[in-house]
Motif scaffolding. Structure first.
Motif, PDB file in Angstrom:
ATOM      1  N   GLN A 243      37.143   8.218   2.140  1.00  0.00           N
ATOM      2  CA  GLN A 243      38.198   8.438   3.130  1.00  0.00           C
ATOM      3  C   GLN A 243      38.006   7.537   4.342  1.00  0.00           C
ATOM      4  N   LEU A 244      36.756   7.293   4.745  1.00  0.00           N
ATOM      5  CA  LEU A 244      36.516   6.395   5.874  1.00  0.00           C
ATOM      6  C   LEU A 244      36.935   4.970   5.535  1.00  0.00           C
ATOM      7  N   ALA A 245      36.746   4.584   4.277  1.00  0.00           N
ATOM      8  CA  ALA A 245      37.201   3.248   3.868  1.00  0.00           C
ATOM      9  C   ALA A 245      38.710   3.142   3.994  1.00  0.00           C
ATOM     10  N   LEU A 246      39.430   4.190   3.571  1.00  0.00           N
ATOM     11  CA  LEU A 246      40.889   4.178   3.717  1.00  0.00           C
ATOM     12  C   LEU A 246      41.292   4.169   5.187  1.00  0.00           C
ATOM     13  N   ILE A 247      40.589   4.976   5.989  1.00  0.00           N
ATOM     14  CA  ILE A 247      40.882   5.004   7.422  1.00  0.00           C
ATOM     15  C   ILE A 247      40.693   3.614   8.037  1.00  0.00           C
ATOM     16  N   HIS A 248      39.607   2.946   7.624  1.00  0.00           N
ATOM     17  CA  HIS A 248      39.333   1.612   8.143  1.00  0.00           C
ATOM     18  C   HIS A 248      40.469   0.640   7.802  1.00  0.00           C
ATOM     19  N   VAL A 249      40.942   0.709   6.562  1.00  0.00           N
ATOM     20  CA  VAL A 249      42.018  -0.198   6.143  1.00  0.00           C
ATOM     21  C   VAL A 249      43.292   0.099   6.918  1.00  0.00           C
ATOM     22  N   HIS A 250      43.681   1.370   6.971  1.00  0.00           N
ATOM     23  CA  HIS A 250      44.928   1.731   7.656  1.00  0.00           C
ATOM     24  C   HIS A 250      44.834   1.455   9.158  1.00  0.00           C
ATOM     25  N   ALA A 251      43.689   1.686   9.750  1.00  0.00           N
ATOM     26  CA  ALA A 251      43.531   1.410  11.176  1.00  0.00           C
ATOM     27  C   ALA A 251      43.690  -0.086  11.451  1.00  0.00           C
ATOM     28  N   GLY A 252      43.132  -0.896  10.541  1.00  0.00           N
ATOM     29  CA  GLY A 252      43.301  -2.344  10.695  1.00  0.00           C
ATOM     30  C   GLY A 252      44.749  -2.766  10.597  1.00  0.00           C
ATOM     31  N   VAL A 253      45.472  -2.168   9.649  1.00  0.00           N
ATOM     32  CA  VAL A 253      46.893  -2.469   9.510  1.00  0.00           C
ATOM     33  C   VAL A 253      47.649  -2.042  10.765  1.00  0.00           C
ATOM     34  N   ALA A 254      47.359  -0.853  11.257  1.00  0.00           N
ATOM     35  CA  ALA A 254      48.053  -0.356  12.459  1.00  0.00           C
ATOM     36  C   ALA A 254      47.771  -1.252  13.651  1.00  0.00           C
ATOM     37  N   SER A 255      46.552  -1.686  13.810  1.00  0.00           N
ATOM     38  CA  SER A 255      46.208  -2.564  14.918  1.00  0.00           C
ATOM     39  C   SER A 255      46.936  -3.897  14.812  1.00  0.00           C
ATOM     40  N   HIS A 256      47.060  -4.394  13.577  1.00  0.00           N
ATOM     41  CA  HIS A 256      47.705  -5.691  13.376  1.00  0.00           C
ATOM     42  C   HIS A 256      49.220  -5.620  13.617  1.00  0.00           C
ATOM     43  N   LEU A 257      49.833  -4.489  13.266  1.00  0.00           N
ATOM     44  CA  LEU A 257      51.293  -4.377  13.348  1.00  0.00           C
ATOM     45  C   LEU A 257      51.771  -3.609  14.572  1.00  0.00           C
TER      46      LEU A 257
ATOM     47  N   ARG B 175      55.539  -4.662  14.554  1.00  0.00           N
ATOM     48  CA  ARG B 175      56.285  -3.728  13.720  1.00  0.00           C
ATOM     49  C   ARG B 175      55.797  -2.297  13.992  1.00  0.00           C
ATOM     50  N   PRO B 176      56.243  -1.719  15.057  1.00  0.00           N
ATOM     51  CA  PRO B 176      55.758  -0.381  15.439  1.00  0.00           C
ATOM     52  C   PRO B 176      55.990   0.667  14.363  1.00  0.00           C
ATOM     53  N   ASP B 177      57.092   0.532  13.619  1.00  0.00           N
ATOM     54  CA  ASP B 177      57.367   1.538  12.590  1.00  0.00           C
ATOM     55  C   ASP B 177      56.327   1.508  11.493  1.00  0.00           C
ATOM     56  N   GLN B 178      55.927   0.316  11.054  1.00  0.00           N
ATOM     57  CA  GLN B 178      54.891   0.206  10.027  1.00  0.00           C
ATOM     58  C   GLN B 178      53.525   0.604  10.593  1.00  0.00           C
ATOM     59  N   ALA B 179      53.279   0.296  11.862  1.00  0.00           N
ATOM     60  CA  ALA B 179      52.028   0.728  12.493  1.00  0.00           C
ATOM     61  C   ALA B 179      51.951   2.241  12.547  1.00  0.00           C
ATOM     62  N   ALA B 180      53.065   2.874  12.847  1.00  0.00           N
ATOM     63  CA  ALA B 180      53.100   4.332  12.880  1.00  0.00           C
ATOM     64  C   ALA B 180      52.831   4.913  11.500  1.00  0.00           C
ATOM     65  N   ALA B 181      53.412   4.269  10.469  1.00  0.00           N
ATOM     66  CA  ALA B 181      53.152   4.738   9.099  1.00  0.00           C
ATOM     67  C   ALA B 181      51.678   4.609   8.759  1.00  0.00           C
ATOM     68  N   ALA B 182      51.076   3.477   9.179  1.00  0.00           N
ATOM     69  CA  ALA B 182      49.643   3.290   8.921  1.00  0.00           C
ATOM     70  C   ALA B 182      48.816   4.343   9.639  1.00  0.00           C
TER      71      ALA B 182
END
Length: 400
Positions: free
Chosen positions: A210-224, A228-235
């Motif tokens: 789960q931490l690996a998934l959190i790390h990936v999604h957090a990176g996506v949110a930070s990048h977008l 793209r706030p909507d995609q960041a919110a989804a992440a």
């Protein structure tokens, strides 16, 4: 010379008690000496008394020599009409100590020799120094056989042997008890070590994925976040979902560890192949597409094998997500009659030229340990065509 012949041992309280007993017997024996005897007969009686008491005082330090001294004192009292009970006591005490101190065959041999010597001496020796051997022979000898004294020797050796056997038995029981206690402690340490490994493995499995998934999604949110706030919110929503799942997994692990010893429920968090599609969906949100192939007739595996299979697949896919730098992976499940085969492949960067780098992680060791725990095995390493493969074989049938 053996220590049981001329003993080399530290002075103990038992030696002090023997000396005190010998002095007491000597005092009583002196008082009981016939009052009208003087000259050589008196000196003979006193010498016999001293020899008997000395044998008692030294019987624990020199078991065999003191038997010889006590036997000589006994024969001296036969020849010189000394106090009968002192020499008999010395002979009894020394033969008893002999049997408790030396090996059985030595005690029996010395006892037999002593029995023969004392028996022959009690029969052939004159009753006093005033009676010559020649006169005794001419008058038919003294044919009195000291049956009481012979019985004392046999009793002393037998009693001592019984005590020695009892001590040996008790020593063996204590030794077995010590070994049993040592084995119990060693088994307890082994179980504690195994439990520590299991707890570490469960905590890793419950949190790492789960931490690996959190790390990936957090990176996506930070990048977008700005573009793209909507995609960041989804992440961030995926981060929340993954963190909630991590907390649930951790809570399940803690609940399993808090179960009382007498419980009949599972001792590990319940996670099996029934959750595999849920895992695939969660990984898809992190950008990893997993293709699942099933051959054979799907059926329920034994609980421990089912949990091990799920955790192995979960760890393998988590490693793909973290290290392979690829967006796809393949999972193949093969249900056979008595075995369950699983393979996880990816087309990523692999592990370089060797698989050694993959063997140092806690998750990799956990996969191997889980498979071994249920009687299976895991093989992992780079594929010839590129990427990495994790293959495992687990038992598919319940043991009788």
């Amino acid at each position: 010379m053996r220590t049981w012949f001329f003993a080399r041992r530290a002075w103990s309280r038992w030696d002090t008690l023997d000396v005190a007993l010998a002095v007491g017997l000597w005092l009583v024996g002196v008082v009981m000496l016939p009052s009208g005897v003087t000259g050589p007969p008196r000196a003979w009686q006193e010498a016999v008394l001293v020899a008997a008491c000395a044998a008692i005082a030294c019987r624990r330090r020199w078991p065999i020599p003191t038997v010889a001294v006590a036997a000589t004192a006994f024969l001296g009292q036969v020849a010189g009409a000394s106090p009968h009970w002192v020499a008999t006591t010395a002979l009894t005490a020394t033969t008893y100590t002999l049997a408790t101190t030396v090996p059985r065959h030595v005690a029996f041999a010395v006892g037999a020799v002593t029995l023969a010597v004392v028996g022959a001496g009690g029969t052939l020796l004159p009753r006093s120094l005033e009676q010559s051997a020649l006169r005794t022979l001419l008058e038919g000898m003294n044919v009195r056989i000291p049956l009481l004294e012979l019985t004392v020797i046999v009793t002393g050796v037998a009693a001592g042997d019984a005590v020695r056997h009892r001590r040996a038995y008790l020593a063996a029981v204590e030794d077995r008890a010590r070994h049993a206690e040592h084995d119990r402690e060693r088994e307890a340490r082994r179980r504690v070590a195994e439990e520590r490994v299991r707890i570490a493995r469960d905590l890793h499995d419950a949190v790492s994925h789960q931490l690996a998934l959190i790390h990936v999604h957090a990176g996506v949110a930070s990048h977008l976040f700005t573009r793209r706030p909507d995609q960041a919110a989804a992440a961030l929503g995926h981060v929340r979902t993954a963190s909630r799942a991590a907390l649930d997994e951790l809570a399940g692990t803690i609940d399993a560890l808090r179960q009382p010893d007498h419980t009949t429920g599972p001792v590990e968090p319940v996670a099996g192949l029934a959750r595999l599609r849920e895992l695939i969906v969660a990984l898809a949100t992190a950008g990893l597409r997993v293709d699942l192939t099933i051959t054979g007739s799907p059926r329920g595996l034994p609980a421990v094998a089912d949990g091990a299979a799920y955790r192995i697949i979960q760890e393998a896919l988590t490693n793909v997500c973290k290290h392979a730098r690829t967006g796809s992976a393949r999972v193949s499940l093969d249900y056979r009659t008595s075995e369950f085969h699983l393979v996880v492949d990816d087309d990523g960067v692999g592990a370089g030229t060797t698989a050694a780098a993959w063997m140092t992680g806690h998750g990799t060791r956990g996969m191997i340990e889980r498979a071994a725990t249920v009687g299976g095995w895991v093989a992992l390493g780079p594929r010839a065509e590129g990427g990495f493969r994790v293959a495992a074989v687990l038992p598919a049938a319940e043991e009788d």
